[in-house]
Motif scaffolding. Sequence first.
Motif, PDB file in Angstrom:
ATOM      1  N   GLU A   1       0.842  -1.196   0.030  1.00 61.49           N
ATOM      2  CA  GLU A   1      -0.042  -0.083   0.229  1.00 61.49           C
ATOM      3  C   GLU A   1       0.892   1.150   0.100  1.00 61.49           C
ATOM      4  OE1 GLU A   1      -3.497   2.127   2.709  1.00 61.49           O
ATOM      5  OE2 GLU A   1      -2.429   0.199   3.295  1.00 61.49           O
ATOM      6  N   LEU A   2       1.969   1.294   0.802  1.00 65.04           N
ATOM      7  CA  LEU A   2       2.698   2.256   0.908  1.00 65.04           C
ATOM      8  C   LEU A   2       3.603   2.582  -0.176  1.00 65.04           C
ATOM      9  CD1 LEU A   2       4.490   1.916   4.446  1.00 65.04           C
ATOM     10  CD2 LEU A   2       2.649   3.645   3.773  1.00 65.04           C
ATOM     11  N   SER A   3       4.126   1.632  -1.013  1.00 67.33           N
ATOM     12  CA  SER A   3       4.711   1.766  -2.203  1.00 67.33           C
ATOM     13  C   SER A   3       3.724   2.110  -3.180  1.00 67.33           C
ATOM     14  CB  SER A   3       4.946   0.200  -2.677  1.00 67.33           C
ATOM     15  OG  SER A   3       5.728   0.198  -3.867  1.00 67.33           O
ATOM     16  N   GLN A   4       2.522   1.762  -3.573  1.00 66.10           N
ATOM     17  CA  GLN A   4       1.581   2.198  -4.303  1.00 66.10           C
ATOM     18  C   GLN A   4       1.575   3.726  -4.082  1.00 66.10           C
ATOM     19  OE1 GLN A   4      -2.354   0.459  -4.124  1.00 66.10           O
ATOM     20  NE2 GLN A   4      -2.937   1.252  -6.197  1.00 66.10           N
ATOM     21  N   ILE A   5       1.167   4.004  -2.675  1.00 68.81           N
ATOM     22  CA  ILE A   5       1.006   5.609  -2.449  1.00 68.81           C
ATOM     23  C   ILE A   5       2.426   6.219  -2.717  1.00 68.81           C
ATOM     24  CG2 ILE A   5       0.851   7.160  -0.495  1.00 68.81           C
ATOM     25  CD1 ILE A   5      -0.940   5.187   1.108  1.00 68.81           C
ATOM     26  N   ASN A   6       3.477   5.701  -2.446  1.00 68.08           N
ATOM     27  CA  ASN A   6       4.651   6.265  -2.753  1.00 68.08           C
ATOM     28  C   ASN A   6       5.037   6.426  -4.575  1.00 68.08           C
ATOM     29  OD1 ASN A   6       7.479   7.482  -2.226  1.00 68.08           O
ATOM     30  ND2 ASN A   6       8.363   5.663  -3.302  1.00 68.08           N
ATOM     31  N   ASP A   7       4.385   5.550  -5.265  1.00 70.39           N
ATOM     32  CA  ASP A   7       4.455   5.688  -6.677  1.00 70.39           C
ATOM     33  C   ASP A   7       3.458   6.786  -7.196  1.00 70.39           C
ATOM     34  OD1 ASP A   7       6.074   3.575  -6.724  1.00 70.39           O
ATOM     35  OD2 ASP A   7       4.637   1.917  -7.371  1.00 70.39           O
ATOM     36  N   MET A   8       2.206   6.912  -6.520  1.00 70.03           N
ATOM     37  CA  MET A   8       1.296   7.898  -6.771  1.00 70.03           C
ATOM     38  C   MET A   8       1.947   9.280  -6.297  1.00 70.03           C
ATOM     39  SD  MET A   8      -2.027   5.931  -5.557  1.00 70.03           S
ATOM     40  CE  MET A   8      -3.091   7.561  -5.647  1.00 70.03           C
ATOM     41  N   LEU A   9       2.588   9.468  -5.384  1.00 71.07           N
ATOM     42  CA  LEU A   9       3.046  10.677  -4.960  1.00 71.07           C
ATOM     43  C   LEU A   9       4.284  11.005  -5.967  1.00 71.07           C
ATOM     44  CD1 LEU A   9       3.092  10.049  -0.936  1.00 71.07           C
ATOM     45  CD2 LEU A   9       1.919  11.897  -2.450  1.00 71.07           C
ATOM     46  N   GLU A  10       5.481  10.290  -6.246  1.00 65.66           N
ATOM     47  CA  GLU A  10       6.272  10.401  -7.407  1.00 65.66           C
ATOM     48  C   GLU A  10       5.904  10.866  -8.378  1.00 65.66           C
ATOM     49  OE1 GLU A  10       8.732   7.109  -7.661  1.00 65.66           O
ATOM     50  OE2 GLU A  10       9.889   7.441  -5.523  1.00 65.66           O
ATOM     51  N   ALA A  11       4.291   9.830  -8.819  1.00 64.46           N
ATOM     52  CA  ALA A  11       3.800  10.420 -10.184  1.00 64.46           C
ATOM     53  C   ALA A  11       3.289  11.935 -10.293  1.00 64.46           C
ATOM     54  CB  ALA A  11       2.918   9.547 -10.722  1.00 64.46           C
ATOM     55  N   SER A  12       2.618  12.222  -8.881  1.00 68.98           N
ATOM     56  CA  SER A  12       2.303  13.533  -8.804  1.00 68.98           C
ATOM     57  C   SER A  12       3.206  14.634  -8.686  1.00 68.98           C
ATOM     58  CB  SER A  12       1.341  13.479  -7.427  1.00 68.98           C
ATOM     59  OG  SER A  12       0.318  12.814  -7.462  1.00 68.98           O
ATOM     60  N   TYR A  13       4.475  14.402  -8.000  1.00 67.11           N
ATOM     61  CA  TYR A  13       5.491  15.234  -8.018  1.00 67.11           C
ATOM     62  C   TYR A  13       6.124  15.221  -9.234  1.00 67.11           C
ATOM     63  CZ  TYR A  13      10.287  17.061  -6.842  1.00 67.11           C
ATOM     64  OH  TYR A  13      11.245  17.757  -6.619  1.00 67.11           O
ATOM     65  N   GLN A  14       6.303  14.325 -10.193  1.00 64.18           N
ATOM     66  CA  GLN A  14       6.743  14.423 -11.400  1.00 64.18           C
ATOM     67  C   GLN A  14       5.949  15.348 -12.394  1.00 64.18           C
ATOM     68  OE1 GLN A  14       9.860  13.071 -12.482  1.00 64.18           O
ATOM     69  NE2 GLN A  14       9.480  14.726 -14.118  1.00 64.18           N
ATOM     70  N   ASP A  15       4.563  15.091 -12.075  1.00 68.64           N
ATOM     71  CA  ASP A  15       3.482  15.747 -13.034  1.00 68.64           C
ATOM     72  C   ASP A  15       3.741  17.423 -12.825  1.00 68.64           C
ATOM     73  OD1 ASP A  15       2.513  13.822 -14.299  1.00 68.64           O
ATOM     74  OD2 ASP A  15       0.865  13.522 -12.882  1.00 68.64           O
ATOM     75  N   LEU A  16       3.898  17.672 -11.363  1.00 70.95           N
ATOM     76  CA  LEU A  16       4.102  18.826 -10.834  1.00 70.95           C
ATOM     77  C   LEU A  16       5.463  19.601 -11.188  1.00 70.95           C
ATOM     78  CD1 LEU A  16       2.782  18.971  -6.974  1.00 70.95           C
ATOM     79  CD2 LEU A  16       1.611  19.964  -8.952  1.00 70.95           C
ATOM     80  N   ASP A  17       6.377  18.743 -11.010  1.00 74.34           N
ATOM     81  CA  ASP A  17       7.804  19.388 -11.863  1.00 74.34           C
ATOM     82  C   ASP A  17       7.706  19.392 -13.223  1.00 74.34           C
ATOM     83  OD1 ASP A  17      10.568  19.766 -10.768  1.00 74.34           O
ATOM     84  OD2 ASP A  17      10.991  18.085 -11.923  1.00 74.34           O
ATOM     85  N   ASP A  18       7.141  18.704 -13.970  1.00 74.64           N
ATOM     86  CA  ASP A  18       6.984  18.866 -15.143  1.00 74.64           C
ATOM     87  C   ASP A  18       6.142  20.156 -15.677  1.00 74.64           C
ATOM     88  OD1 ASP A  18       8.214  16.431 -15.837  1.00 74.64           O
ATOM     89  OD2 ASP A  18       6.497  15.497 -16.436  1.00 74.64           O
ATOM     90  N   SER A  19       5.023  20.266 -14.986  1.00 77.29           N
ATOM     91  CA  SER A  19       4.241  21.756 -15.193  1.00 77.29           C
ATOM     92  C   SER A  19       5.048  22.920 -14.972  1.00 77.29           C
ATOM     93  CB  SER A  19       3.136  21.570 -14.230  1.00 77.29           C
ATOM     94  OG  SER A  19       2.111  20.770 -14.530  1.00 77.29           O
ATOM     95  N   LEU A  20       5.933  22.592 -13.699  1.00 77.95           N
ATOM     96  CA  LEU A  20       6.710  23.949 -13.202  1.00 77.95           C
ATOM     97  C   LEU A  20       7.728  23.991 -14.359  1.00 77.95           C
ATOM     98  CD1 LEU A  20       7.708  25.766 -10.965  1.00 77.95           C
ATOM     99  CD2 LEU A  20       9.440  23.741 -10.215  1.00 77.95           C
ATOM    100  N   HIS A  21       8.448  23.036 -15.081  1.00 81.75           N
ATOM    101  CA  HIS A  21       9.570  23.272 -16.121  1.00 81.75           C
ATOM    102  C   HIS A  21       8.778  23.846 -17.303  1.00 81.75           C
ATOM    103  CE1 HIS A  21      12.312  20.977 -13.621  1.00 81.75           C
ATOM    104  NE2 HIS A  21      13.086  21.139 -14.740  1.00 81.75           N
TER     105      HIS A  21
END
Length: 423
Positions: free
Chosen positions: A152-172
């Motif tokens: 469950e934590l791994s799935q949450i972490n993957d989701m957070l990483e994906a969200s972070y990557q989306d945010l980072d891509d949006s920032l760039h």
Amino acid sequence: MDDEPSILNALRRLLRLNGITTLQATSGREGLDLLKAHEVDLVISDMRMPEMDGARFLELVKEHDPRIMRVLLTGYSDMESTIAAINQGSIHRYLAKPWDDQELLLAVRDALGRRQLERENARLARLTEEQNLLLRDANAQLENRVAARTAELSQINDMLEASYQDLDDSLHASFRVLSNLIDLRHNESGHSSRVAEMSREVARELGLSERETRDIYLAALVHDIGKNGYPDAMLTKAVSAYSPKEMQRHHRHPLDGETALMSFQHLGAVARIVRQHHERIDGKGFPDGLSGADICIGAKIVAAASDLDQLQHGSLGDQRHDAESACQLVFTGADTRYDRRVVETLIKVWTRMESAARSDVQIDVRDLQVGTVLARDLVSSTGAVLLAAGYVFDEKIVRQVTSYATRQGVQMSLWIRRESVNA
């Protein structure tokens, strides 16, 4: 067990007076029948018995239940048989007749005590086994829960990483848009993008962290955002041609740039680089007159990269310089205007990038394929950077670029990296 009633009565009386429950038999067979019907801890037998002697009887008792303690009453004339019974393990102890009551009681209590210890040990062993089984089950359940929670934590972490990557891509993406607007306003097509690419490569070459490298790249994209407030007249002049009043305004633009970025609360390092990118190693820069180690490494990198690009393409001076001359001018500023290590690394990186650029391939947009890598900024007819160098084309962007060229009715060429052609 004894075949003489008087001996049985004496034993029964002695043992009962000491709180010990007894069963009595006058023959070996009768004694064996009692063992089958009752749970017994201790058997006391006389050696001389009808049908079978005491040694044989106790041997059969052992076969019935080896846990039963066995005591033999014997006379001196039976000593040979007694020794044989001891050697065969049929008895635990023997007492000579006539016995001493205290010695007999001591032997009985000792035997019963040992039997109680054996019973307690058996109980503890069973309890331990039961607890081990429970513990094993609990561990299995815990492992299952831990595995489920970990998943469950791994799935949450993957989701957070994906969200972070989306945010980072949006920032760039947001910063690239800002960079395009800045270059359009200043009529410096691609300047911010080129400075950002050089600055990022220098940061990597110097071994800076991924976070530091990202901040330097973002700061380089918008390092001139403070100039957007310049009057149009200033934007058409070289810096060397500014009037004293215009120079005052020019010296204030790093502060204006920092202010413009204050809304990005988690990008304080980016704003700091923008504020310091006109500082000099010798302390003669602006706006704060910082020197040496007081200037952050990101600002040192962006300052050198920006000047190297503007010497060749921009408005730093009253004339543009060729590549060799621009590199020489920047190098001569080491230890006064620029950090020497940064300058040496920048020239090394710039030389490598220029060498790679000479192997770039120019293709028509209609020949664009998925997976090819953009070697140089894709710039619109108005000078806006549509896609930055290094972009990897996917199917969606291939369609969009092709459609853009068709709508505009223009022949559009792209510079792509040779190694990505038909890769």
